[in-house]
Design a protein around this motif. Structure first.
Motif, mmCIF file in Angstrom:
data_model
loop_
_atom_site.group_PDB
_atom_site.id
_atom_site.type_symbol
_atom_site.label_atom_id
_atom_site.label_comp_id
_atom_site.label_asym_id
_atom_site.label_seq_id
_atom_site.Cartn_x
_atom_site.Cartn_y
_atom_site.Cartn_z
ATOM 1 N N UNK A 1 -4.048 4.617 1.798
ATOM 2 C CA UNK A 1 -4.515 4.753 0.428
ATOM 3 C C UNK A 1 -5.983 5.081 0.620
ATOM 4 N N UNK A 2 -6.660 6.008 -0.081
ATOM 5 C CA UNK A 2 -8.131 5.972 -0.329
ATOM 6 C C UNK A 2 -8.274 6.981 -1.373
ATOM 7 N N UNK A 3 -9.476 6.617 -1.881
ATOM 8 C CA UNK A 3 -9.681 7.229 -3.284
ATOM 9 C C UNK A 3 -9.747 8.612 -3.267
ATOM 10 N N UNK B 1 -5.857 -1.339 -2.510
ATOM 11 C CA UNK B 1 -5.862 -1.070 -1.111
ATOM 12 C C UNK B 1 -6.834 0.008 -0.857
ATOM 13 N N UNK B 2 -6.988 1.032 -1.725
ATOM 14 C CA UNK B 2 -7.934 2.214 -1.640
ATOM 15 C C UNK B 2 -9.500 1.512 -1.185
ATOM 16 N N UNK C 1 0.970 -1.159 -0.012
ATOM 17 C CA UNK C 1 0.286 -0.147 0.034
ATOM 18 C C UNK C 1 0.680 1.171 -0.077
ATOM 19 N N UNK C 2 1.850 1.283 0.808
ATOM 20 C CA UNK C 2 2.685 2.496 0.999
ATOM 21 C C UNK C 2 4.161 2.363 0.453
ATOM 22 N N UNK C 3 4.336 1.206 -0.321
ATOM 23 C CA UNK C 3 5.649 1.008 -0.872
ATOM 24 C C UNK C 3 6.195 1.882 -1.792
ATOM 25 N N UNK C 4 7.325 2.164 -1.801
ATOM 26 C CA UNK C 4 7.501 3.335 -2.861
ATOM 27 C C UNK C 4 8.572 2.311 -3.747
ATOM 28 N N UNK D 1 -2.142 1.363 -9.232
ATOM 29 C CA UNK D 1 -2.836 0.119 -9.369
ATOM 30 C C UNK D 1 -3.012 -0.528 -7.834
ATOM 31 N N UNK D 2 -1.723 -0.632 -7.216
ATOM 32 C CA UNK D 2 -1.815 -1.242 -5.778
ATOM 33 C C UNK D 2 -2.805 -0.186 -4.707
#
Lengths: 280, 315
Positions: A230-232, A77-78, A45-48, A72-73
């Motif tokens: 992550x949220x939309x 997750x969003x 989700x938060x991986x760079x 996409x990830x």
């Protein structure tokens, strides 16, 4: 329905069966993605994973976002964050608003008067304005976000539950249960609830849409779910500048929201119509 | 009837008083002391005491409420915590901008949605009706910011005919302002038209299904005469009601649209102040938005009362 309004136009649309089937399929798909997000998403989700704003490629199907995370990830997750939180808030608001509404309907008297006036007072403010006020006071954490929105939504649920409950509460079998000496919660649970299930279920779908868009709007304004989750709504905000370069990427999350809202709305329409006229 | 309208106005005033109480009480609800919250853990006791005095937190709540309300009525909302400037000074120009944007959208949206709603109602289940229905469901379901960004993408980026940011400068001519704010205004129009169209349609369908309309049809009265002579007088009230309710939505929808287009209005200020927890500004914005919302809802009810004599009969 539009987030800022809190009210919705009365519907009068008939939905063909096949449309309803597609809509149920869409809802099932969202549910699947929500549940299996960790398995479905190619990255964390938060991986760079790359440079900021990389274009779509075979490695990153939708490109990367403003911090170089896979779009996409984040979208997958969003779903979990946006849909999951909205569902939790709606359930909470139904537990609060539904219980109080049915209690007010069955009990009547002073309790009903007090609860109804409190709900009126809260509904005199537009939902967004009330939410902004309360979020200033309680801060923009996760707990306060859930509480504030559930509280605002509960006033609407209260209205509907009370109205539906009032119709049932005047029935003879409720009177009979009262005379038998049954308690308040036994009457609500065994006599009233089974008979208000249909309208409340339909309302659940519509309230879910409202809560879902409301959270997304607050996140878009930077006041909803806080990064790095992550949220939309927040994803649109973070990547909005890409729109100026004719990139569609930031609009995918918004589109995902719109599709779910339409699907839920049409399904509710179909269910309501079936309930009104079982032959169709 | 006058008495009924007066009663409705009294109710609206009561709602305003209640809301001012809620807005004021929000400070009291703060966990702990507001001064601690703003200054953070590391604040010296002197700084906290100074801020408490500055906010008047050391006075009794009733006195503070009365002072705050009487100040607000004279346009004095206190001082911003973030910038130290007078709140009225921060709000003044922005309020005019927001009013301009909302009025612009309303002038376009009202005739448009009433016409479309009427077409949908008159030609029920025709092709036009279906298209209008689907469009309105679409606009109702789409988040406001989505509509805004799609418009930016199409008109500002792809076609390049309109500016994407709605920045205003004082020396702009009126025409220039209209062009500059066309995209945000159009976003608002689309969002509010979805609702207004549907509600207009519902109101008209309701009237057209009444027995007296069927009677007129059976008598052989022409369609135009039925619509304008028989149906319209009864539809004016519901439609006025729909318009007022939707304008109340519009005033709030402005908040999101202003953020999308970086428009220097009060909605943007509102959101920024929530982030920085600038309570005096938030309170002022709440009061302003709530007042407009309540006044428009009041107008909706009065329009309903004026147009329908049956509502004026005591039950």
């Amino acid at each position: 329905m539009s987030v800022v309004t809190g009210r919705r136009a009365r519907r009068s649309m008939s939905v063909p069966a096949w449309t309803a089937r597609i809509c149920v399929g869409v809802i099932a798909l969202y549910a699947f993605v929500t549940v299996f997000a960790p398995l479905l998403s190619p990255y964390g989700e938060t991986e760079i994973v790359g440079a900021p704003f990389e274009p779509a490629s075979s490695e990153f199907w939708m490109g990367t976002d403003n911090l170089g995370r896979d779009m996409l990830s984040r979208l997958i997750w969003g779903a979990r964050n946006t849909v999951g939180v909205a569902l939790a808030v709606t359930v909470l608001s139904f537990v609060i608003g539904g219980t109080l509404g049915l209690m007010a309907a069955v009990r009547g008297g002073l309790a009903d008067q007090v609860l109804s006036r409190v709900a009126d007072a809260l509904m005199a403010l537009p939902p967004l304005v009330l939410a902004l006020l309360l979020l200033t006071v309680f801060g923009t954490g996760f707990a306060s976000l859930v509480t504030v929105i559930a509280l605002i939504d509960a006033t609407r649920v209260f209205r509907v539950a009370r109205a539906a409950g009032l119709d049932v509460a005047s029935m003879d079998y409720v009177e009979a249960a009262r005379i038998r000496g049954e308690g308040l919660f036994s009457i609500i649970g065994r006599e009233v609830l089974p008979n208000v299930k249909a309208p409340l279920t339909a309302e659940f779908g519509l309230r879910f849409c409202f809560v879902f868009l409301f959270i997304a709007t607050l996140s878009f304004l930077g006041l909803g779910l806080q990064p790095p989750a992550a949220d939309w709504g927040g994803m649109v905000r973070d990547n909005a500048s890409l729109v100026l370069y004719a990139e569609l990427t930031p609009l995918y999350p918004a589109l995902a929201m719109a599709v779910l809202t339409v699907a839920v709305n049409l399904t509710v329409d179909h269910v309501l119509k079936r309930a009104a006229d079982p032959r169709s | 009837m006058g008495a009924l309208i007066l009663r409705r106005i009294a109710l609206a005033l009561l709602a305003l008083v209640l809301i001012s109480l809620v807005v004021f009480a929000s400070v009291e609800l703060l966990p702990g002391d507001f001064a601690d919250v703003i200054l953070g853990q590391s604040a010296t006791p002197e700084a906290v005491a100074a801020l408490r005095q500055g906010l008047g937190l050391d006075e009794p709540a009733v006195g503070r409420y009365l002072g705050w309300v009487s100040g607000a009525l004279q346009g004095d909302f206190g001082q911003s915590l973030a910038s130290g400037r007078a709140v009225s000074e921060l709000i003044g120009g922005r309020l005019v901008n927001t009013g301009f944007l909302a009025a612009y959208a309303a002038i376009v949206a009202v005739p448009l949605s009433v016409t479309l709603g009427a077409v949908a109602a008159l030609y029920q289940s025709s092709f036009a009706d279906r298209v209008i229905n689907i469009l309105s469901l679409g606009f109702i379901s789409l988040p406001e910011f989505f509509v805004g960004y799609v418009l930016i993408l199409v008109f500002a980026v792809n076609l390049g005919v309109l500016p994407s940011l709605a920045l205003l400068t004082p020396e702009m001519s009126f025409g220039e302002m209209l062009v500059r704010t066309l995209l945000p205004a159009m976003t608002l129009v689309m969002v509010v038209t979805g609702h207004m169209m549907r509600m207009t349609r519902t109101a008209l369908v309701d009237i057209l299904s009444r027995p007296y309309i069927e009677m007129a049809e059976l008598k052989g009265v022409g369609r135009a005469r039925i619509v304008f002579w028989h149906a319209l007088p009864n539809a004016v009230g519901p439609i006025a009601n729909v318009i007022a309710i939707n304008l109340a939505y519009l005033v709030v929808g402005v908040v999101v649209v202003e953020v999308v287009f970086v428009y220097p209005g009060i909605g943007q200020l509102f959101v920024d102040s929530v982030s920085s927890r600038d309570l005096p500004v938030v309170q002022a914005c709440c009061l302003i938005f709530a007042s407009v919302y309540i006044i428009l809802n009041l107008l909706a009810d009065v329009a309903q009362l004026l147009s329908n004599p049956r509502l004026r009969q005591p039950k």
